[in-house]
Design a protein around this motif. Sequence first.
Motif, mmCIF file in Angstrom:
data_model
loop_
_atom_site.group_PDB
_atom_site.id
_atom_site.type_symbol
_atom_site.label_atom_id
_atom_site.label_comp_id
_atom_site.label_asym_id
_atom_site.label_seq_id
_atom_site.Cartn_x
_atom_site.Cartn_y
_atom_site.Cartn_z
ATOM 1 N N GLU A 106 13.394 -1.522 5.391
ATOM 2 C CA GLU A 106 14.018 -0.297 4.317
ATOM 3 C C GLU A 106 12.729 0.259 3.611
ATOM 4 N N ALA A 107 12.745 1.559 3.284
ATOM 5 C CA ALA A 107 11.642 2.387 2.585
ATOM 6 C C ALA A 107 11.514 1.828 1.152
ATOM 7 N N SER A 108 10.573 2.137 0.628
ATOM 8 C CA SER A 108 10.545 1.952 -1.026
ATOM 9 C C SER A 108 11.295 3.134 -1.722
ATOM 10 N N PRO A 109 11.658 3.026 -2.766
ATOM 11 C CA PRO A 109 12.310 4.014 -3.487
ATOM 12 C C PRO A 109 11.499 5.629 -3.478
ATOM 13 N N GLN A 110 10.357 5.426 -3.663
ATOM 14 C CA GLN A 110 9.626 6.871 -3.486
ATOM 15 C C GLN A 110 9.907 7.643 -2.088
ATOM 16 N N HIS A 111 10.237 6.802 -1.110
ATOM 17 C CA HIS A 111 10.316 7.447 -0.023
ATOM 18 C C HIS A 111 11.735 7.343 0.637
ATOM 19 N N GLY A 112 12.801 7.217 -0.146
ATOM 20 C CA GLY A 112 13.924 7.287 -0.086
ATOM 21 C C GLY A 112 14.828 5.861 -0.030
ATOM 22 N N GLY A 113 14.378 4.937 -0.216
ATOM 23 C CA GLY A 113 14.957 3.457 -0.576
ATOM 24 C C GLY A 113 15.740 3.241 0.752
ATOM 25 N N ALA A 136 0.731 -1.240 -0.049
ATOM 26 C CA ALA A 136 -0.045 -0.032 0.152
ATOM 27 C C ALA A 136 1.024 1.106 -0.022
ATOM 28 N N LEU A 137 2.091 1.136 0.701
ATOM 29 C CA LEU A 137 2.985 2.316 0.708
ATOM 30 C C LEU A 137 3.639 2.700 -0.505
ATOM 31 N N ARG A 138 3.868 1.511 -1.182
ATOM 32 C CA ARG A 138 4.663 1.528 -2.424
ATOM 33 C C ARG A 138 3.721 2.153 -3.638
ATOM 34 N N ARG A 139 2.541 1.726 -3.391
ATOM 35 C CA ARG A 139 1.560 2.015 -4.530
ATOM 36 C C ARG A 139 0.652 3.296 -4.147
#
Length: 190
Positions: free
Chosen positions: A168-175, A83-86
Amino acid sequence: MTKRRRTRQLSPEERRLWSHVARNVRPMKGKVLPPEPEHEPETGTATAPAPQVLATAPAPLPPPPKKPSLPPLAPVERKTLQALRRGRKDVDSVIDLHGMRQEEAHFALIGFLHRAQNTGHSLVLVITGKGGSAVNNGLFDERGVLRRMVPHWLRLPDLRSLVIGFEEASPQHGGSGALYVRLRRGRGAG
């Protein structure tokens, strides 16, 4: 002429005392504990009373209280990560630590997590930075100190009362330069 060594038999009280002492120690390898003596009724024979000091053996010390074990850290649920990634779910709060010194970042992180929990937040984003833009001034300069230290701090007992887990965060949040941190419910939060 050989002298015979005179041996005295232990009184029933002395045998009970010795048995009590022997039960509170670990026997040497290959040895066994002496059997518990039968309680013999005292007879009217005139025996010298055992000294009071020997009759009262010290009670064994109670074991130290065990500290409650901390629950293991749990990863962020797969559904939440998706849900965070999308973009269907947002983090409740964000702190940006990069550019701070270790001690400053550590105190900022602790304060931020306490405030977030007290506010009722369940998922926060901690930005550590990737550490790739540091200027190498000397032989022993390290890059990405906060990126390495923040996960360590989140595992320490003083923050485990706040943190359920992190990922670890998804790329749009800093990876790899950021972490999603799941928080336990605060006592005041409903």
